[in-house]
Design an enzyme around this catalytic site. Structure first.
Site, PDB file in Angstrom:
ATOM      1  CB  THR A   1      44.913  44.887  81.591  1.00  0.00           C
ATOM      2  OG1 THR A   1      44.675  46.191  81.053  1.00  0.00           O
ATOM      3  CG2 THR A   1      43.738  44.429  82.414  1.00  0.00           C
TER       4      THR A   1
ATOM      5  CE  LYS B   1      51.381  51.918  83.772  1.00  0.00           C
ATOM      6  NZ  LYS B   1      50.485  50.825  84.131  1.00  0.00           N
ATOM      7  NE  ARG B   2      43.984  58.549  79.332  1.00  0.00           N
ATOM      8  CZ  ARG B   2      42.769  58.970  78.994  1.00  0.00           C
ATOM      9  NH1 ARG B   2      41.945  58.188  78.318  1.00  0.00           N
ATOM     10  NH2 ARG B   2      42.362  60.187  79.308  1.00  0.00           N
TER      11      ARG B   2
ATOM     12  CE  LYS C   1      46.551  54.509  84.813  1.00  0.00           C
ATOM     13  NZ  LYS C   1      46.548  53.032  84.737  1.00  0.00           N
TER      14      LYS C   1
HETATM   15  C1  PLP Z   1      46.145  47.610  78.038  1.00  0.00           C
HETATM   16  C2  PLP Z   1      45.858  49.014  77.691  1.00  0.00           C
HETATM   17  C3  PLP Z   1      45.599  49.948  78.698  1.00  0.00           C
HETATM   18  C4  PLP Z   1      45.632  49.610  80.171  1.00  0.00           C
HETATM   19  O1  PLP Z   1      46.958  49.836  80.656  1.00  0.00           O
HETATM   20  P1  PLP Z   1      47.283  49.910  82.219  1.00  0.00           P
HETATM   21  O2  PLP Z   1      48.774  49.881  82.240  1.00  0.00           O
HETATM   22  O3  PLP Z   1      46.699  48.687  82.842  1.00  0.00           O
HETATM   23  O4  PLP Z   1      46.715  51.165  82.730  1.00  0.00           O
HETATM   24  C5  PLP Z   1      45.337  51.255  78.336  1.00  0.00           C
HETATM   25  N1  PLP Z   1      45.334  51.636  77.042  1.00  0.00           N
HETATM   26  C6  PLP Z   1      45.601  50.765  76.049  1.00  0.00           C
HETATM   27  C7  PLP Z   1      45.599  51.245  74.647  1.00  0.00           C
HETATM   28  C8  PLP Z   1      45.869  49.430  76.338  1.00  0.00           C
HETATM   29  O5  PLP Z   1      46.114  48.574  75.337  1.00  0.00           O
END
Ligand code: PLP
Length: 834
Positions: free
Chosen positions: A675, A567-568, A573
């Site tokens: 997500t 994730k970012r 986080k």
């Molecule tokens: C799904 C997705 C995210 C969102 O990730 P989170 O864990 O909800 O922050 C961010 N970047 C990409 C490339 C994704 O596919």
């Protein structure tokens, strides 16, 4: 609109009438060869997979365009209500394999490629990601438009066609280095330029008022510097249903007269430079996730999106209904993806009043019935504000309208709460102070009929905190729409072997009705089923390792537990908490505390905003810790730590099928939904997580016994905050002392003294907003429960099956169904039956 090129004397003919394109191997092969050799001019000596990718994409694109035109014509003939999803980001990823899947021709295409001796894998890999987004918010928009098309809803996505998408991340000496992502360099076969729908967007200048022929006061916005918005359309196919919706992205281009004055004055270079200024507007995506972008260029981007999109919708309306707007609100709805496009509230007012002659009250009534706003974050730094000064210079007419909206609104507040001047100050669209600012979130709330959060907890916290006053004034406006992900890309597409096994077990209805997955639950008790499930998971892990082998110099054992956080990179986080646990495992190995050891491979990936110093330091720390651990012979196969560079959509499509454990460890109350958590769950990962965002709903669906919960609750976090004392946790916890000692003695930065002082200082500060240290003990204990569960592979596999089985709620088909039922009220239209 057809071009007027028809001869007056020749017999009437429909030049768009064509025979239906074939969907079988022979048709695909013939078209492929035609494009490869005639359009692209390649022959058998061409080694680059890129041209094979292009030839196949053109072949597939033809079949999309055929259905796209049909869909367009059916929507036009029906004159149905439509919704428009306005978003500064659409993180689409790759298009080719998704188009094949949704058209239902993947088998025939694979046969055709095989017949021509081509390797499908290599060809698909040569497609660049359309990375026009930062993370969750942009990917949500992409999943949403997929579900809208699959649910046969007339929804158009509106966004910006950035020349440079999300930067490419390289890791040099453990540090993030950003490389520009010129994703359009080799052209883009999926888009169609539409100069016939170009619109003009104004900036600068000033306003003038005059009395019109009916004696009404009118305002015009004059002496502006205009920019043209050129639309590029991308088809958005539904799943095997004949519907192809549209994603329309705007590119800024200079007007043709831009240089006349300067040119005549002889300053040619200056004139060309000005042209660049206009075209810079859509040059680059701002790489900040959940963060403030205070720059004028960003406001120009937002206004270009809002103005061009609204003008486009209104032009369409006027073309059909003339200037009668009495039914406009019944037939149109705009969903604002966060506050980024919220200037649309004021822009719709301007267009209706200044261009189409409506009164304030008529325009306001329409605006308030057509705008709906989705909030995506509780972090105060992400709540956009624009200085009144900047807005007055760049968008003077919009600023006037916002002041007037505010005057009407504050009168309403006064009437509701007489004499409460503090409440007026709190709720005003204008924040007073040294620099006056426009509160864009408040503009979005005041101008909308619906305000939603993206998970139950998030929506509740919005009502209790950030938007409390507004909730008290308009309780009925507020609602929740828990996020989801599209099961086409995130299960059927990215994990075809598992998808096939699921289909063989329960049929294929799950692809468009994910709640069907619950029928897998009884099979958790079936040993043979579990065996296949485990084998498939093992194969996915192997594929992930093979895919990454080229870029990583570590040997990974696929029997290890794959523990994944992608994730970012952001402090909330808490990648730091993950690192603390990894260091703790390392410390245990070094101390010889390895009874019943569970081998782990910890994978961490994500981009840091280029200006976010602390996030970049965390990346450096992960890489330094990795290099110490991975090169220590005492550690061996027991533990590996790997940073996965350049995390993006196409990377996640390989990562989520290969994960065993999904790390969702944000500070409770800070992650609006998440997500990534849903993609992992769908593919059978187990979650270790806090009670935050959609984790709470994931745990509800899967059952607490199938979820590794830890950490303070949101209420506990807020109660602890005033007296938070990280040192007292360290003093009471020997494991934590061991970890802090390794960090502080420079064990991971022996030749780079002091470089981690600030990250260490941040988690040891009593003012640490993310309270990482407070959750250390409970996180490590939860990880012990993970190890225990992993040791019993039959038990683990049962939980994995139950996770997939219980993931039905997290389809964007469910989310979009909720948006439609409770906000948009569109009727599905079956294009095939027309
Ligand atoms: C799904 C997705 C995210 C969102 O990730 P989170 O864990 O909800 O922050 C961010 N970047 C990409 C490339 C994704 O596919």
């Amino acid at each position: 609109m057809p071009h007027k090129v028809f001869s007056k004397s020749a017999p009437k003919a429909d030049i768009t009438k064509l025979p239906k394109l074939g969907m079988e191997k022979k048709h695909i092969t013939a078209d492929f060869k035609h494009y490869y050799s005639h359009r692209l001019g390649r022959d058998e000596n061409c080694r680059s997979p890129h041209y094979a990718y292009e030839a196949l994409s053109l072949t597939i694109s033809d079949r999309l365009v055929e259905r796209w035109k049909k869909t367009y014509n059916v929507y036009r003939d029906e004159d149905c209500k439509k919704a428009f999803y306005l978003s500064m980001e659409f993180l689409m990823g790759r298009s080719l394999s998704n188009a094949m899947l949704n058209l239902g021709i993947d088998d025939e295409v694979n046969k055709a490629l095989y017949g021509m001796g081509l390797e499908a894998e290599e060809l698909l890999e040569s497609e660049p990601d359309a990375g026009l987004g930062n993370g969750g918010l942009g990917r949500l928009a992409a999943c949403f438009i997929d579900s809208c098309a699959t649910l046969q809803l007339p929804v158009t996505g509106y966004g910006l066609r950035y020349e440079y998408g999300m930067f490419t991340q390289e890791i040099v000496n453990g540090e993030q280095v950003e490389k520009p992502d010129h994703w359009l360099r080799n052209g883009n076969v999926w888009e169609i330029e539409r100069p016939e729908y170009m619109t003009r967007v104004k900036f600068g200048g000033h306003t003038q008022s005059h009395i019109d022929e009916h004696g009404n006061r009118r305002t015009s916005w004059v002496d502006t510097h205009d920019v043209l918005a050129m639309p590029y359309d991308t088809p958005v196919p539904g799943y095997k249903n004949g519907t192809v919706n549209t994603l329309r992205l705007w590119k800024a281009i200079a007007t043709e007269e831009f240089n006349l004055q300067e040119f005549n004055a002889g300053d040619y270079a200056e004139a060309v430079a000005q042209k660049n200024t206009a075209e810079n507007i859509t040059m680059v995506l701002y790489p900040n996730d959940a963060n403030e972008n205070g720059k004028a260029l960003r406001l120009q981007q937002q206004y270009l999106l809002a103005s061009a999109s609204l003008q486009d919708v209104i032009a369409n309306w006027v073309g059909r209904h003339g200037r009668n707007f009495s039914k406009f609100a019944e037939k149109n709805c705009f969903q604002l993806n966060d506050t980024h496009p919220s200037i649309a509230v004021a822009e719709l007012m301007r267009l209706l009043m200044d261009i189409h002659g409506l009164s304030w009250n008529e325009a306001w009534s329409i605006t308030r019935k057509t705008m709906a706003y989705t909030n995506h974050t509780l972090l105060p730094e992400a709540l956009e504000k624009w200085s009144v000064n900047l807005m007055q210079n760049l968008l003077p007419r919009l600023m006037e309208i916002i002041f007037e909206i505010n005057a009407h609104f504050l009168a309403e507040v006064s009437a509701h709460w007489p004499g409460e001047s503090e409440r007026l100050t709190r709720m005003s669209l204008i924040e007073e102070g040294h620099v006056k600012q426009v509160r864009m979130a408040y503009l979005a709330i005041v101008g909308s009929f619906s305000v939603n959060g993206v998970a139950e907890l998030h929506s509740k916290l919005l009502k209790e905190g950030l938007f409390k006053d507004f909730y008290e004034l308009w309780p009925d406006k507020f609602n929740n729409k828990t996020n989801g992900v599209t099961p086409r890309r995130w299960l059927a597409g990215c994990n075809p072997e598992l998808a096939e096994f699921i289909t063989a077990t329960i049929g294929d209805a799950w692809i468009t009705d994910l709640s069907q997955l619950i029928r897998l639950k009884p099979y958790a008790e079936d040993a043979a089923f579990r065996k296949t499930w485990r084998d498939l998971n093992q194969a996915s892990k192997q594929r992930l390792v093979d895919f990454k082998k080229a870029e990583l110099d570590v040997d990974i054992n696929v029997d290890a537990l794959f523990d994944v956080q992608v994730k970012r990179i952001h402090e909330y986080k808490r990648q730091m908490l993950n690192v603390l646990h990894v260091i703790h495992l390392y410390d245990r190995i070094k101390r010889g505390d390895t009874q019943n050891w569970v081998a782990r491979c910890v994978l961490i990936g994500g981009k840091a905003a280029p200006g976010y110093v602390m996030a970049k330091k965390i990346i450096k720390l992960i890489n330094n810790v990795a290099s110490v651990i991975n090169n220590d012979p005492d550690v061996g196969d027991k533990l590996k730590l790997v940073f996965l560079p350049n995390y993006r959509v196409s990377a996640m499509e390989k990562i989520c099928p290969g994960a065993d454990l999904s790390e969702q460890i944000s500070t409770a109350g800070k992650e609006a939904s998440g997500t990534g958590n849903m993609k992992f769950m769908m593919n059978g990962s187990l979650t270790i997580g806090t009670l935050d965002g959609a984790n709470i709903e994931i745990r509800e669906e899967v059952g607490e016994e199938n979820f590794f919960l830890f950490g303070l609750t949101e209420a506990e976090v807020e109660a602890l905050r005033p007296n938070y004392n990280p040192q007292s946790y360290i003093d009471q916890d020997g494991d934590l002392q061991g970890v802090m000692h390794l960090l502080e003695c420079g064990h991971f930065n022996q030749f780079e003294p002091g470089i981690f002082d600030d990250v260490i200082g941040a988690i040891k500060s009593p003012h640490d907003p993310w309270m990482t240290i407070a959750d250390f003990r409970s996180y490590v204990d939860a990880q012990r429960r993970v190890d225990q569960a992993w040791r019993d592979q039959e038990y683990w596999t049962k939980m994995s099956i139950i996770n997939t089985a219980a993931s039905g709620k997290f389809s964007t088909d469910r989310t979009i169904g909720d948006y439609n039922r409770e906000i948009w009220n569109l009727s599905p239209i079956d294009v095939n039956s027309k």
